[in-house]
Design a protein around this motif. Structure first.
Motif, PDB file in Angstrom:
ATOM      1  N   PRO A 133       0.818  -1.223   0.000  1.00 57.45           N
ATOM      2  CA  PRO A 133       0.000   0.000   0.000  1.00 57.45           C
ATOM      3  C   PRO A 133       0.849   1.270   0.000  1.00 57.45           C
ATOM      4  O   PRO A 133       2.042   1.232   0.285  1.00 57.45           O
ATOM      5  CB  PRO A 133      -0.800  -0.124   1.298  1.00 57.45           C
ATOM      6  CG  PRO A 133       0.028  -0.984   2.170  1.00 57.45           C
ATOM      7  CD  PRO A 133       0.775  -1.927   1.270  1.00 57.45           C
ATOM      8  N   ARG A 134       0.202   2.369  -0.313  1.00 53.37           N
ATOM      9  CA  ARG A 134       0.849   3.678  -0.303  1.00 53.37           C
ATOM     10  C   ARG A 134       0.262   4.522   0.827  1.00 53.37           C
ATOM     11  O   ARG A 134      -0.880   4.343   1.219  1.00 53.37           O
ATOM     12  CB  ARG A 134       0.639   4.394  -1.628  1.00 53.37           C
ATOM     13  CG  ARG A 134       1.290   3.682  -2.796  1.00 53.37           C
ATOM     14  CD  ARG A 134       1.078   4.465  -4.075  1.00 53.37           C
ATOM     15  NE  ARG A 134       1.587   3.769  -5.220  1.00 53.37           N
ATOM     16  CZ  ARG A 134       2.834   3.896  -5.671  1.00 53.37           C
ATOM     17  NH1 ARG A 134       3.671   4.697  -5.071  1.00 53.37           N
ATOM     18  NH2 ARG A 134       3.232   3.225  -6.735  1.00 53.37           N
ATOM     19  N   ASP A 135       1.050   5.484   1.321  1.00 53.84           N
ATOM     20  CA  ASP A 135       0.539   6.392   2.353  1.00 53.84           C
ATOM     21  C   ASP A 135      -0.158   7.576   1.697  1.00 53.84           C
ATOM     22  O   ASP A 135      -0.320   7.615   0.473  1.00 53.84           O
ATOM     23  CB  ASP A 135       1.654   6.833   3.308  1.00 53.84           C
ATOM     24  CG  ASP A 135       2.760   7.611   2.609  1.00 53.84           C
ATOM     25  OD1 ASP A 135       2.596   7.960   1.416  1.00 53.84           O
ATOM     26  OD2 ASP A 135       3.781   7.872   3.251  1.00 53.84           O
ATOM     27  N   ALA A 136      -0.554   8.550   2.474  1.00 57.92           N
ATOM     28  CA  ALA A 136      -1.295   9.700   1.959  1.00 57.92           C
ATOM     29  C   ALA A 136      -0.485  10.518   0.965  1.00 57.92           C
ATOM     30  O   ALA A 136      -1.048  11.193   0.098  1.00 57.92           O
ATOM     31  CB  ALA A 136      -1.745  10.586   3.120  1.00 57.92           C
TER      32      ALA A 136
ATOM     33  N   LEU B 244       5.489   4.376  -0.774  1.00 54.00           N
ATOM     34  CA  LEU B 244       5.194   3.001  -0.386  1.00 54.00           C
ATOM     35  C   LEU B 244       5.263   2.870   1.133  1.00 54.00           C
ATOM     36  O   LEU B 244       6.148   3.420   1.778  1.00 54.00           O
ATOM     37  CB  LEU B 244       6.175   2.036  -1.046  1.00 54.00           C
ATOM     38  CG  LEU B 244       6.076   1.946  -2.568  1.00 54.00           C
ATOM     39  CD1 LEU B 244       7.115   0.988  -3.105  1.00 54.00           C
ATOM     40  CD2 LEU B 244       4.693   1.518  -2.994  1.00 54.00           C
ATOM     41  N   ASN B 245       4.312   2.144   1.684  1.00 50.19           N
ATOM     42  CA  ASN B 245       4.200   2.015   3.124  1.00 50.19           C
ATOM     43  C   ASN B 245       4.018   0.535   3.488  1.00 50.19           C
ATOM     44  O   ASN B 245       2.914   0.095   3.792  1.00 50.19           O
ATOM     45  CB  ASN B 245       3.009   2.842   3.621  1.00 50.19           C
ATOM     46  CG  ASN B 245       2.964   2.927   5.118  1.00 50.19           C
ATOM     47  OD1 ASN B 245       3.938   2.640   5.789  1.00 50.19           O
ATOM     48  ND2 ASN B 245       1.806   3.305   5.636  1.00 50.19           N
TER      49      ASN B 245
ATOM     50  N   ILE C 209      -4.997  -6.423 -13.504  1.00 48.41           N
ATOM     51  CA  ILE C 209      -6.232  -5.918 -12.889  1.00 48.41           C
ATOM     52  C   ILE C 209      -5.939  -5.376 -11.496  1.00 48.41           C
ATOM     53  O   ILE C 209      -6.413  -4.301 -11.116  1.00 48.41           O
ATOM     54  CB  ILE C 209      -7.298  -7.021 -12.837  1.00 48.41           C
ATOM     55  CG1 ILE C 209      -7.755  -7.389 -14.245  1.00 48.41           C
ATOM     56  CG2 ILE C 209      -8.489  -6.591 -11.995  1.00 48.41           C
ATOM     57  CD1 ILE C 209      -8.575  -8.652 -14.321  1.00 48.41           C
ATOM     58  N   ALA C 210      -5.136  -6.103 -10.723  1.00 46.37           N
ATOM     59  CA  ALA C 210      -4.817  -5.670  -9.356  1.00 46.37           C
ATOM     60  C   ALA C 210      -4.053  -4.343  -9.359  1.00 46.37           C
ATOM     61  O   ALA C 210      -4.297  -3.485  -8.518  1.00 46.37           O
ATOM     62  CB  ALA C 210      -3.998  -6.742  -8.645  1.00 46.37           C
TER      63      ALA C 210
ATOM     64  N   CYS D 153      -1.188   0.405  -6.739  1.00 50.21           N
ATOM     65  CA  CYS D 153       0.023   0.108  -5.974  1.00 50.21           C
ATOM     66  C   CYS D 153       0.785  -1.036  -6.646  1.00 50.21           C
ATOM     67  O   CYS D 153       0.220  -1.791  -7.421  1.00 50.21           O
ATOM     68  CB  CYS D 153      -0.345  -0.320  -4.556  1.00 50.21           C
ATOM     69  SG  CYS D 153      -1.240   0.920  -3.630  1.00 50.21           S
ATOM     70  N   PRO D 154       2.072  -1.187  -6.302  1.00 51.85           N
ATOM     71  CA  PRO D 154       2.818  -2.336  -6.824  1.00 51.85           C
ATOM     72  C   PRO D 154       2.259  -3.645  -6.275  1.00 51.85           C
ATOM     73  O   PRO D 154       1.981  -3.753  -5.078  1.00 51.85           O
ATOM     74  CB  PRO D 154       4.244  -2.117  -6.313  1.00 51.85           C
ATOM     75  CG  PRO D 154       4.299  -0.728  -5.809  1.00 51.85           C
ATOM     76  CD  PRO D 154       2.908  -0.285  -5.530  1.00 51.85           C
ATOM     77  N   VAL D 155       2.079  -4.627  -7.148  1.00 50.64           N
ATOM     78  CA  VAL D 155       1.525  -5.917  -6.752  1.00 50.64           C
ATOM     79  C   VAL D 155       2.672  -6.883  -6.499  1.00 50.64           C
ATOM     80  O   VAL D 155       3.589  -6.998  -7.308  1.00 50.64           O
ATOM     81  CB  VAL D 155       0.582  -6.462  -7.847  1.00 50.64           C
ATOM     82  CG1 VAL D 155       0.027  -7.810  -7.464  1.00 50.64           C
ATOM     83  CG2 VAL D 155      -0.542  -5.474  -8.098  1.00 50.64           C
TER      84      VAL D 155
END
Length: 84
Positions: free
Chosen positions: A36-39, A43-44, A67-68, A74-76
């Motif tokens: 996930p990413r932060d605000a 990358l978080n 699709i993801a 975000c990076p999968v």
């Protein structure tokens, strides 16, 4: 006379079309983990090491990864096929 309460309209019977063999072969369930990413958009990664995931149907793992990426932005990390 209906003594059970106000009358409700009859619901239409649900009829499911038979699934073709090609459709059953092309729709597989996948679970894709991502970072996930932060605000601010950085990358978080999780401190516990557990990555969030999205789950959906796709034709293959490559399509699932694509699709993801589009859904999450975000990076999968990986796409795992779910059997059953």
């Amino acid at each position: 006379m209906n003594c059970t309460g106000p009358e409700q309209p009859q619901r239409a019977a649900r009829r499911f079309a038979p699934i073709a063999a090609t459709k059953a072969d092309n729709d597989r369930r996948y679970r894709c983990s991502y970072t996930p990413r932060d605000a601010l958009g950085h990358l978080n990664p999780s401190d516990t090491g557990a990555a969030p995931f999205v789950q959906f149907r796709a034709a293959n793992a490559t399509a699932a990864l694509d699709i993801a990426r589009r859904i999450t932005g975000c990076p999968v990390i990986e796409a795992t096929r779910i059997e059953g």
